[in-house]
Motif scaffolding. Structure first.
Motif, PDB file in Angstrom:
ATOM      1  N   TYR A   1       0.818  -1.214   0.000  1.00 39.50           N
ATOM      2  CA  TYR A   1       0.000   0.000   0.000  1.00 39.50           C
ATOM      3  C   TYR A   1       0.852   1.265   0.000  1.00 39.50           C
ATOM      4  CZ  TYR A   1       1.100   0.483   4.985  1.00 39.50           C
ATOM      5  OH  TYR A   1       1.763   0.643   6.162  1.00 39.50           O
ATOM      6  N   GLU A   2       2.128   1.148   0.420  1.00 38.91           N
ATOM      7  CA  GLU A   2       3.025   2.290   0.441  1.00 38.91           C
ATOM      8  C   GLU A   2       3.603   2.606  -0.934  1.00 38.91           C
ATOM      9  OE1 GLU A   2       6.120   2.079   3.423  1.00 38.91           O
ATOM     10  OE2 GLU A   2       4.980   0.574   4.539  1.00 38.91           O
ATOM     11  N   LEU A   3       3.514   1.645  -1.841  1.00 43.73           N
ATOM     12  CA  LEU A   3       4.195   1.770  -3.125  1.00 43.73           C
ATOM     13  C   LEU A   3       3.232   2.396  -4.139  1.00 43.73           C
ATOM     14  CD1 LEU A   3       6.453  -1.058  -4.568  1.00 43.73           C
ATOM     15  CD2 LEU A   3       5.598   0.867  -5.889  1.00 43.73           C
ATOM     16  N   THR A   4       3.336   3.691  -4.318  1.00 49.90           N
ATOM     17  CA  THR A   4       2.391   4.424  -5.170  1.00 49.90           C
ATOM     18  C   THR A   4       2.906   4.650  -6.586  1.00 49.90           C
ATOM     19  OG1 THR A   4       3.267   6.524  -4.333  1.00 49.90           O
ATOM     20  CG2 THR A   4       1.350   5.593  -3.195  1.00 49.90           C
ATOM     21  N   THR A   5       4.096   4.121  -6.906  1.00 43.01           N
ATOM     22  CA  THR A   5       4.623   4.221  -8.263  1.00 43.01           C
ATOM     23  C   THR A   5       3.753   3.400  -9.214  1.00 43.01           C
ATOM     24  OG1 THR A   5       6.839   4.333  -7.299  1.00 43.01           O
ATOM     25  CG2 THR A   5       6.703   3.926  -9.674  1.00 43.01           C
ATOM     26  N   PRO A   6       3.354   3.943 -10.361  1.00 46.05           N
ATOM     27  CA  PRO A   6       2.565   3.152 -11.318  1.00 46.05           C
ATOM     28  C   PRO A   6       3.305   1.866 -11.686  1.00 46.05           C
ATOM     29  CG  PRO A   6       2.675   5.448 -12.009  1.00 46.05           C
ATOM     30  CD  PRO A   6       3.633   5.304 -10.867  1.00 46.05           C
ATOM     31  N   THR A   7       2.612   0.737 -11.591  1.00 45.34           N
ATOM     32  CA  THR A   7       3.270  -0.555 -11.791  1.00 45.34           C
ATOM     33  C   THR A   7       2.447  -1.457 -12.697  1.00 45.34           C
ATOM     34  OG1 THR A   7       4.257  -0.421  -9.572  1.00 45.34           O
ATOM     35  CG2 THR A   7       4.252  -2.577 -10.653  1.00 45.34           C
ATOM     36  N   LEU A   8       3.043  -1.861 -13.809  1.00 40.56           N
ATOM     37  CA  LEU A   8       2.434  -2.834 -14.704  1.00 40.56           C
ATOM     38  C   LEU A   8       2.948  -4.213 -14.303  1.00 40.56           C
ATOM     39  CD1 LEU A   8       0.759  -3.388 -17.305  1.00 40.56           C
ATOM     40  CD2 LEU A   8       2.917  -3.211 -18.579  1.00 40.56           C
ATOM     41  N   VAL A   9       2.038  -5.108 -13.962  1.00 40.32           N
ATOM     42  CA  VAL A   9       2.392  -6.467 -13.547  1.00 40.32           C
ATOM     43  C   VAL A   9       2.121  -7.403 -14.721  1.00 40.32           C
ATOM     44  CG1 VAL A   9       1.949  -8.321 -11.899  1.00 40.32           C
ATOM     45  CG2 VAL A   9       1.825  -5.927 -11.149  1.00 40.32           C
ATOM     46  N   VAL A  10       3.185  -7.819 -15.393  1.00 43.58           N
ATOM     47  CA  VAL A  10       3.076  -8.708 -16.555  1.00 43.58           C
ATOM     48  C   VAL A  10       3.286 -10.136 -16.087  1.00 43.58           C
ATOM     49  CG1 VAL A  10       4.024  -9.271 -18.820  1.00 43.58           C
ATOM     50  CG2 VAL A  10       3.972  -6.887 -18.054  1.00 43.58           C
ATOM     51  N   HIS A  11       2.438 -11.031 -16.574  1.00 41.22           N
ATOM     52  CA  HIS A  11       2.521 -12.402 -16.066  1.00 41.22           C
ATOM     53  C   HIS A  11       2.091 -13.406 -17.117  1.00 41.22           C
ATOM     54  CE1 HIS A  11       1.598 -15.891 -13.413  1.00 41.22           C
ATOM     55  NE2 HIS A  11       2.652 -15.429 -12.794  1.00 41.22           N
ATOM     56  N   GLY A  12       2.909 -14.440 -17.282  1.00 42.76           N
ATOM     57  CA  GLY A  12       2.487 -15.583 -18.081  1.00 42.76           C
ATOM     58  C   GLY A  12       1.581 -16.453 -17.232  1.00 42.76           C
ATOM     59  N   ALA A  13       0.368 -16.680 -17.682  1.00 45.71           N
ATOM     60  CA  ALA A  13      -0.618 -17.363 -16.850  1.00 45.71           C
ATOM     61  C   ALA A  13      -0.207 -18.785 -16.486  1.00 45.71           C
ATOM     62  CB  ALA A  13      -1.973 -17.370 -17.552  1.00 45.71           C
ATOM     63  N   ALA A  14       0.719 -19.378 -17.249  1.00 50.10           N
ATOM     64  CA  ALA A  14       1.195 -20.735 -16.952  1.00 50.10           C
ATOM     65  C   ALA A  14       2.590 -20.725 -16.332  1.00 50.10           C
ATOM     66  CB  ALA A  14       1.198 -21.575 -18.222  1.00 50.10           C
ATOM     67  N   ASP A  15       2.989 -19.601 -15.753  1.00 46.45           N
ATOM     68  CA  ASP A  15       4.311 -19.460 -15.123  1.00 46.45           C
ATOM     69  C   ASP A  15       4.435 -20.437 -13.953  1.00 46.45           C
ATOM     70  OD1 ASP A  15       6.639 -18.618 -13.844  1.00 46.45           O
ATOM     71  OD2 ASP A  15       6.222 -16.490 -14.156  1.00 46.45           O
TER      72      ASP A  15
END
Length: 268
Positions: free
Chosen positions: A198-212
């Motif tokens: 909740y402290e991390l207010t930097t815009p963050t794109l979370v990219v993920h391979g669904a079968a990782d």
């Protein structure tokens, strides 16, 4: 080749397209456990030119110094900060894989220099990450080739055997040995931001391979949900090296993300 000094540890880095965009802004890659810079080849091609791109060699990897481990994520984040300072980067857009994503998250909590983050296959805590599924001893070619079974989907491996052969060659030549891997593994094991997201207010794109298999889908979803400005981009069927096997989709997402969060050189 340029090097940054962090308390006596020298981190080697490369700068590409140094005149692109805002002069004090750059995309900065942060690497996964024990992996060489090859891991960002697919994204580098899409981002260098529109943006200045900086590729550090993580502590212990390549021509960077390899002090005795164990390492800590905060320590690796301070290495990235030293690189940014040496390169004159005021606004850094960090792109990190696995451990590199953890480094990006920790760096954004510790500094105002990160302007945006894109983390790939990254959990909010190290206990949800399997570094043994990512690294393979570069002294053992069979182990390196075998590791790709878990890192890339079967359909991709069957369709692109030439790419697999090139990755094996790069890994044998660029990846770190066991001592560095153990130091990186310790950094993963000591990482936990699950109570501080909740402290991390930097815009963050979370990219993920669904079968990782190295970072479960639920961990990436939890990260995106826990961040005040987190956004999930999941790629169906892809495994941990989603930026390799789904490079077009990942690059499109990154280009769009940077268009939103990086300075527009045409407006200068």
């Amino acid at each position: 080749m340029p090097r940054a000094n962090n308390a006596g540890v020298e981190i080697r880095y490369e700068v590409d397209a140094p005149d692109a965009g805002d002069p004090d802004e750059a995309v900065v890659f942060c690497g996964d456990v024990g992996l060489g810079a090859w891991q960002f080849g697919w994204q580098h091609a899409a981002l260098a030119g529109p943006h200045t791109v900086i590729t550090p060699e993580t502590r212990g990897v390549g021509r960077s110094d390899a002090p005795p481990g164990p390492y800590a994520v905060a320590e690796l984040a301070s290495d990235v900060d030293a690189v940014c300072a040496a390169a004159g980067v005021r606004n850094a857009h960090l792109v990190g894989y696995g451990l590199g994503g953890m480094v990006a998250l920790a760096y954004a909590l510790a500094s105002s220099r990160p302007a945006s983050l894109a983390v790939v296959g990254t959990p909010p805590a190290g206990d949800a990450y399997n570094p043994d599924g990512v690294w393979a001893d570069p002294a053992d070619p069979a182990a390196v080739r075998g590791s790709l079974n878990g890192l890339l989907s079967e359909s991709f491996r069957e369709a692109h055997p030439d790419v697999l052969s090139r990755i094996v060659e790069w890994r044998l030549g660029e990846d770190a040995g066991r001592e560095t891997f153990e130091a990186h593994r310790a950094a993963v094991e000591g990482f936990d931001l699950s109570d501080r997201l909740y402290e991390l207010t930097t815009p963050t794109l979370v990219v993920h391979g669904a079968a990782d298999a190295a970072c479960p889908k639920a961990a990436a979803e939890g990260l995106a949900e826990g961040l005040p400005r987190g956004e999930l981009h999941s790629v169906a069927g892809a495994r941990h090296l989603v930026g390799v096997e789904a490079s077009a989709a990942v690059n499109d997402a990154l280009v769009g993300w940077l268009a939103e969060h990086a300075a527009d050189p045409l407006s200068e």
